[in-house]
Design an enzyme around this catalytic site. Structure first.
Site, PDB file in Angstrom:
ATOM      1  N   ARG A 188       1.908   0.075   2.621  1.00  0.00           N
ATOM      2  CA  ARG A 188       1.327   1.409   2.861  1.00  0.00           C
ATOM      3  C   ARG A 188       1.641   1.933   4.271  1.00  0.00           C
ATOM      4  O   ARG A 188       1.787   3.140   4.465  1.00  0.00           O
ATOM      5  CB  ARG A 188      -0.195   1.352   2.641  1.00  0.00           C
ATOM      6  CG  ARG A 188      -0.892   2.727   2.718  1.00  0.00           C
ATOM      7  CD  ARG A 188      -2.369   2.607   2.349  1.00  0.00           C
ATOM      8  NE  ARG A 188      -3.015   3.924   2.252  1.00  0.00           N
ATOM      9  CZ  ARG A 188      -3.941   4.377   3.078  1.00  0.00           C
ATOM     10  NH1 ARG A 188      -4.340   3.631   4.101  1.00  0.00           N
ATOM     11  NH2 ARG A 188      -4.483   5.572   2.907  1.00  0.00           N
ATOM     12  N   ILE A 236      -2.516  11.111   2.639  1.00  0.00           N
ATOM     13  CA  ILE A 236      -2.223   9.928   1.820  1.00  0.00           C
ATOM     14  C   ILE A 236      -3.592   9.442   1.342  1.00  0.00           C
ATOM     15  O   ILE A 236      -4.513   9.265   2.138  1.00  0.00           O
ATOM     16  CB  ILE A 236      -1.453   8.845   2.607  1.00  0.00           C
ATOM     17  CG1 ILE A 236      -1.159   7.626   1.714  1.00  0.00           C
ATOM     18  CG2 ILE A 236      -2.148   8.431   3.891  1.00  0.00           C
ATOM     19  CD1 ILE A 236      -0.192   6.615   2.355  1.00  0.00           C
ATOM     20  N   SER A 237      -3.725   9.301   0.023  1.00  0.00           N
ATOM     21  CA  SER A 237      -5.040   9.009  -0.558  1.00  0.00           C
ATOM     22  C   SER A 237      -5.603   7.678  -0.080  1.00  0.00           C
ATOM     23  O   SER A 237      -4.860   6.762   0.278  1.00  0.00           O
ATOM     24  CB  SER A 237      -4.945   8.984  -2.090  1.00  0.00           C
ATOM     25  OG  SER A 237      -4.785  10.278  -2.595  1.00  0.00           O
ATOM     26  N   GLN A 238      -6.927   7.608  -0.108  1.00  0.00           N
ATOM     27  CA  GLN A 238      -7.637   6.358   0.174  1.00  0.00           C
ATOM     28  C   GLN A 238      -7.176   5.290  -0.840  1.00  0.00           C
ATOM     29  O   GLN A 238      -7.070   5.578  -2.036  1.00  0.00           O
ATOM     30  CB  GLN A 238      -9.131   6.638  -0.005  1.00  0.00           C
ATOM     31  CG  GLN A 238     -10.043   5.471   0.251  1.00  0.00           C
ATOM     32  CD  GLN A 238     -11.508   5.856   0.003  1.00  0.00           C
ATOM     33  OE1 GLN A 238     -11.817   7.027  -0.206  1.00  0.00           O
ATOM     34  NE2 GLN A 238     -12.368   4.878   0.010  1.00  0.00           N
ATOM     35  N   PRO A 239      -6.888   4.053  -0.398  1.00  0.00           N
ATOM     36  CA  PRO A 239      -6.443   3.014  -1.327  1.00  0.00           C
ATOM     37  C   PRO A 239      -7.381   2.819  -2.526  1.00  0.00           C
ATOM     38  O   PRO A 239      -6.921   2.611  -3.650  1.00  0.00           O
ATOM     39  CB  PRO A 239      -6.377   1.763  -0.446  1.00  0.00           C
ATOM     40  CG  PRO A 239      -6.066   2.294   0.913  1.00  0.00           C
ATOM     41  CD  PRO A 239      -6.797   3.596   1.009  1.00  0.00           C
TER      42      PRO A 239
END
Length: 213
Positions: free
Chosen positions: A37, A63-66
């Site tokens: 990431r 960038i989205s939260q994992p």
């Protein structure tokens, strides 16, 4: 573009956090543990790459939260060689996770800057989407339909009808629906005109942009 033992160790810590938050799909957890990431983020944010948080990228996107990536991916129930349409390529991180799971990924991005960057960047990491398209996600990708599943990675004020029509029978659409906060919604196509809907609580996404031209 280095992926060090330190990064790999941080990813395993992230996987442990996601397990603690209720992600159970072993393949999804393995994919999150494999995708670097930190390489999808600006260098200024590298210290945050493996925290379970969303972060800014170019063109006012994130960038989205994992956890969100893992949650949406788990809802898709990805099988190897599934044909998946992603609406909102963004940084390419979600697409990389889907590629890691063995899916055939088609992805649409509305922001020219992000599209150009990700189109060059994903193959460098060894993630080869079947097709990356610059275009309007609301319209889907009718020429490649039907899809085993469709994932929308931006907040949609409503469920676009073209996406429903581009699902296979038995196909799954995962989409965050709402204006300010979104409800994570899973729609399963049961028949030509019959759809089953499930809701999974509130999330926050950047808005899904429509082509105004």
């Amino acid at each position: 573009m280095k992926d060090t033992y330190k990064h790999k160790g941080l990813r395993q810590q992230l996987v442990t956090i996601l397990k603690g938050k209720g992600i159970t799909d072993a393949n999804v957890l393995k994919a999150i543990g494999n995708v670097p990431r930190h390489l999808f983020m600006d260098s200024g944010f590298l210290d945050y790459a493996y925290k379970d948080m969303a972060f800014p990228i170019a063109a006012d996107q994130t960038i989205s939260q994992p956890y969100t990536v893992a949650f949406q991916t788990e809802l898709l129930q990805v099988k190897k060689d599934d044909k998946i349409l992603e609406i909102g390529t963004g940084s390419g991180y979600q697409a990389a996770v889907l590629c890691e799971l063995g899916a055939r990924v088609y992805s649409i991005e509305r922001q020219q800057e992000l599209f150009k960057k990700t189109n060059l960047f994903l193959p460098k990491l060894g993630y080869r989407a079947k097709k990356l398209i610059f275009g309007d996600g609301y319209k889907g990708l009718v020429e490649e339909a039907p899809f085993d599943s469709i994932i929308v990675t931006a907040g949609a004020p409503f469920v676009p009808k073209p996406l429903l029509s581009q699902l296979k029978i038995g196909g799954r659409l995962v989409i965050p629906v709402g204006e300010h906060t979104q409800v994570m919604t899973l729609i399963i196509r049961k028949d030509t005109k019959e759809f089953e809907q499930h809701e999974f609580g509130e999330f926050r996404f950047v808005p899904l942009l429509e082509d105004k031209n």
